[in-house]
Design a protein around this motif. Structure first.
Motif, short mmCIF file in Angstrom:
data_model
loop_
_atom_site.label_atom_id
_atom_site.label_comp_id
_atom_site.label_asym_id
_atom_site.label_seq_id
_atom_site.Cartn_x
_atom_site.Cartn_y
_atom_site.Cartn_z
N LYS A 105 6.26 -29.76 -37.74
CA LYS A 105 5.30 -30.85 -37.95
C LYS A 105 4.72 -31.32 -36.61
CE LYS A 105 4.77 -35.43 -39.91
NZ LYS A 105 5.44 -36.58 -40.53
N ARG A 106 5.60 -31.50 -35.61
CA ARG A 106 5.17 -31.94 -34.29
C ARG A 106 4.23 -30.92 -33.66
NH1 ARG A 106 9.99 -33.46 -32.95
NH2 ARG A 106 10.55 -31.58 -31.85
N ALA A 108 2.33 -28.72 -35.24
CA ALA A 108 1.06 -28.74 -35.97
C ALA A 108 0.20 -29.92 -35.53
CB ALA A 108 1.33 -28.81 -37.47
N GLU A 109 0.83 -31.09 -35.35
CA GLU A 109 0.08 -32.26 -34.90
C GLU A 109 -0.47 -32.06 -33.50
OE1 GLU A 109 2.98 -35.35 -35.32
OE2 GLU A 109 2.66 -35.55 -37.48
N GLU A 110 0.33 -31.47 -32.60
CA GLU A 110 -0.13 -31.21 -31.23
C GLU A 110 -1.29 -30.23 -31.22
OE1 GLU A 110 3.27 -29.90 -29.02
OE2 GLU A 110 4.26 -31.86 -29.14
N GLN A 111 -1.19 -29.18 -32.04
CA GLN A 111 -2.26 -28.19 -32.11
C GLN A 111 -3.53 -28.82 -32.67
OE1 GLN A 111 -2.29 -25.04 -30.92
NE2 GLN A 111 -0.34 -25.62 -30.05
N TYR A 112 -3.38 -29.65 -33.68
CA TYR A 112 -4.54 -30.33 -34.28
C TYR A 112 -5.21 -31.23 -33.23
CZ TYR A 112 -7.33 -33.30 -37.32
OH TYR A 112 -8.37 -33.98 -37.88
N ARG A 113 -4.42 -31.99 -32.49
CA ARG A 113 -4.99 -32.86 -31.45
C ARG A 113 -5.68 -32.04 -30.36
NH1 ARG A 113 -0.28 -35.90 -32.22
NH2 ARG A 113 0.74 -34.87 -30.48
N SER A 114 -5.09 -30.93 -29.97
CA SER A 114 -5.71 -30.11 -28.92
C SER A 114 -7.01 -29.49 -29.41
CB SER A 114 -4.76 -29.03 -28.41
OG SER A 114 -4.56 -28.03 -29.37
N LYS A 116 -9.04 -30.88 -31.61
CA LYS A 116 -10.00 -31.96 -31.68
C LYS A 116 -10.57 -32.30 -30.30
CE LYS A 116 -9.42 -35.59 -34.16
NZ LYS A 116 -8.85 -36.80 -34.79
#
Length: 134
Positions: A105-106, A108-114, A116
């Motif tokens: 989960k962490r 995926a969130e980091e990849q999503y932020r990067s 964006k």
């Protein structure tokens, strides 16, 4: 913190007594055990707020501090708790799965932020066609 410092100092003194190559590095007047402990805690702090490290890893960092001439020491806020153990920690399958899910989960969130943060790519040539292998 005193117990941590005393443990590190005892280990380094024993190492210097047994290892003739390490002894002159340990005797370096520009280095000291207090700064060595701050180096170890700073390196641990870089890993997060709840860090587990083996004794071997902690002692390895202490030796590394004395081996390197120009080591950068991170400031560690006072009041931090330090503990070290040689005991192997066994996690249950449930704990392993929960940790795995949290890590996924962490990530995926980091990849999503990067994704964006990256600026949108300009469209190059719109007349480019997909080649076929058949």
């Amino acid at each position: 913190m005193k117990e941590f410092k005393d443990t590190i100092q005892k280990y380094l003194q024993e190492r210097a007594a047994e290892d003739p190559l390490f002894a002159p590095k340990f005797a370096n007047s520009k280095k000291n055990v207090d700064e060595c402990c701050r180096y170890i805690l700073g390196e641990a702090r870089k890993r997060g707020t709840a860090v587990a490290m083996s004794d071997v890893e902690v002692f390895g960092m202490a030796v590394h501090y004395y081996d390197e001439e120009n080591i950068k020491i991170e400031n560690v806020p006072s009041g931090r708790s330090v503990s070290s153990t040689s005991r192997k920690v066994e996690l249950t399958e449930e704990e392993k799965n929960a940790a795995r899910e949290a890590a996924i989960k962490r990530l995926a969130e980091e990849q999503y932020r990067s994704l964006k943060k990256k600026p949108a790519k300009k469209k190059a040539d719109t007349n480019v066609q997909q080649m076929s292998l058949f």
